[in-house]
Scaffold this motif. Structure first.
Motif, mmCIF file in Angstrom:
data_model
loop_
_atom_site.group_PDB
_atom_site.id
_atom_site.type_symbol
_atom_site.label_atom_id
_atom_site.label_comp_id
_atom_site.label_asym_id
_atom_site.label_seq_id
_atom_site.Cartn_x
_atom_site.Cartn_y
_atom_site.Cartn_z
ATOM 1 N N HIS A 174 0.827 -1.199 0.000
ATOM 2 C CA HIS A 174 0.000 0.000 0.000
ATOM 3 C C HIS A 174 0.869 1.261 0.000
ATOM 4 N N ALA A 175 1.932 1.254 0.804
ATOM 5 C CA ALA A 175 2.817 2.422 0.885
ATOM 6 C C ALA A 175 3.544 2.665 -0.430
ATOM 7 N N GLY A 176 3.932 1.591 -1.136
ATOM 8 C CA GLY A 176 4.619 1.738 -2.413
ATOM 9 C C GLY A 176 3.768 2.444 -3.450
ATOM 10 N N VAL A 177 2.490 2.067 -3.519
ATOM 11 C CA VAL A 177 1.577 2.720 -4.460
ATOM 12 C C VAL A 177 1.390 4.185 -4.076
ATOM 13 N N HIS A 178 1.322 4.437 -2.770
ATOM 14 C CA HIS A 178 1.165 5.818 -2.300
ATOM 15 C C HIS A 178 2.393 6.659 -2.646
ATOM 16 N N ILE A 179 3.577 6.051 -2.618
ATOM 17 C CA ILE A 179 4.805 6.758 -3.001
ATOM 18 C C ILE A 179 4.734 7.185 -4.459
ATOM 19 N N VAL A 180 4.248 6.282 -5.331
ATOM 20 C CA VAL A 180 4.119 6.608 -6.758
ATOM 21 C C VAL A 180 3.165 7.787 -6.942
ATOM 22 N N GLN A 181 2.076 7.796 -6.183
ATOM 23 C CA GLN A 181 1.126 8.906 -6.271
ATOM 24 C C GLN A 181 1.797 10.223 -5.878
ATOM 25 N N GLN A 182 2.550 10.208 -4.788
ATOM 26 C CA GLN A 182 3.197 11.428 -4.323
ATOM 27 C C GLN A 182 4.311 11.881 -5.268
ATOM 28 N N ILE A 183 5.000 10.930 -5.908
ATOM 29 C CA ILE A 183 6.029 11.285 -6.894
ATOM 30 C C ILE A 183 5.387 12.015 -8.069
ATOM 31 N N ALA A 184 4.230 11.528 -8.523
ATOM 32 C CA ALA A 184 3.534 12.184 -9.631
ATOM 33 C C ALA A 184 3.114 13.593 -9.246
ATOM 34 N N ILE A 185 2.617 13.761 -8.034
ATOM 35 C CA ILE A 185 2.185 15.085 -7.579
ATOM 36 C C ILE A 185 3.385 16.021 -7.421
ATOM 37 N N MET A 186 4.477 15.498 -6.885
ATOM 38 C CA MET A 186 5.647 16.320 -6.595
ATOM 39 C C MET A 186 6.411 16.714 -7.862
ATOM 40 N N MET A 187 6.600 15.769 -8.773
ATOM 41 C CA MET A 187 7.470 15.998 -9.922
ATOM 42 C C MET A 187 6.727 16.486 -11.154
ATOM 43 N N GLY A 188 5.396 16.312 -11.207
ATOM 44 C CA GLY A 188 4.623 16.835 -12.318
ATOM 45 C C GLY A 188 5.013 16.223 -13.651
ATOM 46 N N CYS A 189 5.084 17.062 -14.674
ATOM 47 C CA CYS A 189 5.333 16.572 -16.031
ATOM 48 C C CYS A 189 6.730 16.005 -16.214
ATOM 49 N N THR A 190 7.652 16.236 -15.279
ATOM 50 C CA THR A 190 8.993 15.663 -15.399
ATOM 51 C C THR A 190 8.982 14.145 -15.219
ATOM 52 N N ALA A 191 7.863 13.608 -14.721
ATOM 53 C CA ALA A 191 7.734 12.156 -14.591
ATOM 54 C C ALA A 191 7.302 11.492 -15.890
ATOM 55 N N LEU A 192 6.959 12.285 -16.916
ATOM 56 C CA LEU A 192 6.424 11.747 -18.172
ATOM 57 C C LEU A 192 7.358 10.741 -18.849
ATOM 58 N N PRO A 193 8.684 10.972 -18.924
ATOM 59 C CA PRO A 193 9.546 9.979 -19.583
ATOM 60 C C PRO A 193 9.552 8.613 -18.893
ATOM 61 N N HIS A 194 9.136 8.573 -17.635
ATOM 62 C CA HIS A 194 9.167 7.332 -16.862
ATOM 63 C C HIS A 194 7.755 6.825 -16.568
ATOM 64 N N LEU A 195 6.792 7.307 -17.339
ATOM 65 C CA LEU A 195 5.390 7.007 -17.060
ATOM 66 C C LEU A 195 5.099 5.512 -17.163
ATOM 67 N N CYS A 196 5.629 4.856 -18.181
ATOM 68 C CA CYS A 196 5.369 3.421 -18.362
ATOM 69 C C CYS A 196 5.842 2.621 -17.143
ATOM 70 N N GLY A 197 7.027 2.939 -16.660
ATOM 71 C CA GLY A 197 7.555 2.225 -15.504
ATOM 72 C C GLY A 197 6.735 2.462 -14.248
#
Length: 352
Positions: A174-197
């Motif tokens: 559960h915490a791992g999925v929550h980390i991914v959510q917070q990374i998306a919120i924190m990093m914004g569009c800079t996460a786009l190149p790694h979206l598939c992963g």
């Protein structure tokens, strides 16, 4: 505790942090920790007087500034005590006060710059990732999102995948999925190149046995789709079918997160596919017009706006199939009087 830490004079409070940064090398970190706990408690103190609240809401005189001065002065001396410092600072990341959040963010960012190897920083934060207390897991996820820009998403992906697919540590899952959510919120569009992963890390959580894992996975998917717009539909194909099944299976509050995710994914589609999915989702949304839950109504309104603004949706369809039931069952006086809903009712964004 130093008397000026709770002083209403900004100059006195500001200089106290510098004083502690000078004397702490002689005192040692164990003496510093009670000071850290005290100033963090002050930022969360509800009963503080108006003068104190004004002081704590000042970006330049926030108590976390004093902590930053101390950490900067000590540098490598804080390494053996980083976990204890994180335990004290992490609650600031989810504080309701904006300046408390910013202060906590700055402290953890400065810890990553203290020379302590980032891989060791990650392993230190991981100590609390399988905690049974959901509050601790929440603050840990926010701390991970803070150190991610320094570490880099590619280096963190194998770690996230291992946690999100863990069968032994359910709470860590559960915490791992929550980390991914917070990374998306924190990093914004800079996460786009790694979206598939990132999507592949969380996709299986939509079919998890636990309701809370399914919900946080849907929220993480929504956050990833939001930052990827107007791109990312190929990455979302992996989660589209599980989401589609979920919005037909879940009811009441459990449905809200899945509708939110679908609402962000549909605008990414090609017009012909978007129109089909939009009409199917609209049947469910219209059925939910009469729900009494306020949070659910806000999500329904948001998704309707997103669907109405999708390419391929005509003004005639909106006027004939959506608006009659919308004004009859949904847009009642209570909803109309809430100013937070007004921005969702722009005629241009509805394609009218």
């Amino acid at each position: 505790m130093h008397p000026d830490i709770d002083h209403a004079n900004e100059c006195a409070c500001s200089t106290t942090g510098h004083v502690f940064s000078i004397v702490t090398p002689a005192w040692g970190i164990p003496v510093l920790l009670p000071f850290l706990k005290a100033v963090c408690h002050m930022t969360q103190e509800v009963m503080a007087g108006p003068s104190h609240r004004h002081l704590y809401c000042s970006a330049d005189c926030h108590p976390s500034k004093g902590i930053n001065h101390v950490l900067y002065k000590l540098n490598s001396l804080v390494w053996p005590h980083i976990h204890k410092i994180l335990v004290v600072i992490e609650p600031l990341l989810i504080d309701e006060d904006y300046y408390a959040c910013v202060g906590g963010h700055e402290v953890i960012s400065n810890l990553t710059k203290s020379g302590w190897p980032l891989t060791h920083m990650v392993s230190t934060i991981c100590l609390d990732i399988d905690c049974a207390d959901e509050y601790v897991c929440n603050t840990t996820a926010h701390a991970f999102s803070v150190v991610t820009p320094a570490l880099g998403i590619p280096m963190l992906l194998p770690f996230l995948k291992a946690i999100c697919h863990s069968q032994k540590l359910q709470q860590a899952h559960h915490a791992g999925v929550h980390i991914v959510q917070q990374i998306a919120i924190m990093m914004g569009c800079t996460a786009l190149p790694h979206l598939c992963g990132l999507v592949s890390c969380v996709a299986h959580g939509l079919m998890d046995e636990q309701q809370k894992v399914q919900t946080v996975t849907a929220l993480a998917t929504a956050a990833l789709a939001e930052v990827a717009a107007p791109y990312g539909i190929k990455s979302s194909n992996e989660v589209l079918w599980p989401l589609w099944l979920s919005i037909h299976q879940h009811r009441r509050k459990g449905l809200a997160a899945f509708l939110k995710a679908i609402g962000f994914i549909i605008p990414l589609m090609d017009p012909e596919y978007a129109l089909y999915y939009m009409k199917e989702v609209m049947v469910i949304l219209i059925h939910k017009f009469q729900m009494s839950d306020e949070e659910m109504k806000k999500i329904v309104l948001k998704v309707i706006k997103q669907c109405a603004a999708t390419n391929g949706v005509t003004a005639q369809y909106i006027k004939q199939d959506i608006l009659p039931d919308f004004f009859k069952l949904f847009w009642v006086c209570r909803m109309a009087l809430d100013r937070r809903n007004h921005c969702q009712m722009d005629a241009k964004s509805w394609g009218l």
